[in-house]
Design an enzyme around this catalytic site. Structure first.
Site, PDB file in Angstrom:
ATOM      1  CB  CYS A  68      49.884  56.693   0.028  1.00  0.00           C
ATOM      2  SG  CYS A  68      51.469  57.434  -0.384  1.00  0.00           S
TER       3      CYS A  68
ATOM      4  CE1 TYR B 200      50.598  64.777   1.665  1.00  0.00           C
ATOM      5  CE2 TYR B 200      50.693  64.986  -0.725  1.00  0.00           C
ATOM      6  CZ  TYR B 200      50.346  64.264   0.411  1.00  0.00           C
ATOM      7  OH  TYR B 200      49.750  63.030   0.282  1.00  0.00           O
TER       8      TYR B 200
END
Length: 354
Positions: A45, A183
């Site tokens: 992440c 994203y």
């Protein structure tokens, strides 16, 4: 957004569900104390990676313990969750310090009625088992400024008072267009949304290329939080964002200044030595089945390029300013050698028991 579902609307990142601050004087209810907190992260992440780098650069490894989850999330009650498994050092599937299998247990310990999403990083109060914060930027800022004597001698000023306004402004632009922009490309629900997002990603990369052509770091003459925030995205760009998220106008390696800047930082203590490209590729390609329904994990690019000469020293500045590099990472936190991070991962990980 559930990673195994096709996108139906533009992605929106929820604000941190819990954002209590840990400070030297405890003025917000939580004091910086050695051995009181455990930082739960995924090495995959980018938001968690910012905090891991901050903790390492500030020398807080002995003050705040680290718990690494499996990069492949487990589906619990229909939603993906960060869990502890044998693959990441928890043979019985529970974190040895917190005694939990899934990070959501710390969220529920804090608020039994909580029904929102669960994200990393999570800073957990070891004594109570309660989540303190999942606010990645605030955790980083506080670790950089509020942990006082628990930080190592020679720790750099990652968030110097005189540069905070500029750091915040640069970071906001990078977040909107690039950190979160990739994203918005990957989870775009339609062509128009994708076109808008991908244009912003490369407009920002073009601007950063120009900015970094004549200077070594984003703000000032040494590493700051602005660099950590940008670099967490750059190190993932060619490995996952270029192909998996369709950010394929150019690769990072096609930007001379940005690619040299990224290599410079990779070769700086606290950056490359906290990066596991195998975890990164496994998470994105295996978990986000709405984008990659086969779950096939891409093998490249060859990671050895990260160790090639960059020549950025000629621009002046120094990584740590008046500080010093951190020492070696603790034995139980060392990532795999870079050569091992370029192999095909699917077969190797399938053979390991969860």
């Amino acid at each position: 957004m559930r990673a195994n579902k096709l996108p139906t609307e533009e992605i929106e990142r929820d604000p941190a569900a819990f954002a209590d601050r840990v400070t030297e004087d405890g003025r917000f209810g939580f004091a910086a104390e050695a051995d009181r907190y455990r930082l739960v992260v995924s090495r995959a992440c980018p938001w968690a990676h910012r905090v891991v780098m901050t903790r390492r650069l500030m020398g807080l490894e002995r003050a705040v313990s680290l718990a690494v989850t499996d990069p492949v999330q487990e589906i619990i009650e229909g939603d993906p969750h960060w869990v502890f498994t044998a693959r990441t050092g928890s043979p019985d599937g529970r974190d040895p310090i917190l005694g939990i299998h899934a990070l959501r247990e710390a969220y529920l310990a804090r608020d039994p009625e909580y029904d929102g999403g669960v994200s990393v990083p999570g800073l957990v109060d070891v004594t109570s088992g309660h989540l303190v914060s999942n606010d990645f930027d605030q955790i980083s800022e506080d670790m950089a400024t509020e942990w006082g004597s628990l930080a190592r001698d020679g720790a750099p000023e990652l968030y110097p008072q005189a540069l905070r306004e500029e750091i915040d402004a640069v970071s906001a632009q990078v977040y909107q267009d690039l950190n979160n922009g990739v994203y918005r490309c990957g989870f775009a629900p339609d062509q128009r949304s994708y076109d808008r997002a991908v244009a912003a990603v490369f407009d920002r990369l073009d601007a950063l290329e120009e900015h970094l052509t004549g200077r070594r770091y984003l703000v000032g003459e040494h590493i700051t939080l602005a660099d950590l925030r940008l670099w967490a995205t750059l190190v993932r760009f060619d490995a996952v964002y270029h192909g998996h998220f369709k950010c394929n106008r150019r690769k990072l390696v096609e930007y001379p200044a940005l690619w040299a800047y990224a290599r410079d930082l990779y070769q700086t203590s606290g950056f490359g030595d906290t990066t596991d490209l195998e975890h990164i590729r496994m998470h994105y390609y295996r978990v986000q089945t709405g984008i990659n329904p086969t779950g096939v994990v891409a093998v490249g690019p060859d990671p050895r390029g990260w160790l090639t000469e960059h020549g950025r020293e000629a621009l002046g500045g120094s990584p740590f300013g008046e500080g010093t590099p951190p020492g070696s990472a603790p034995d139980d936190e060392r990532v795999r050698p870079l050569a091992e991070q370029g192999r095909g991962v699917g077969e190797v990980w399938d053979a390991q028991e969860r």
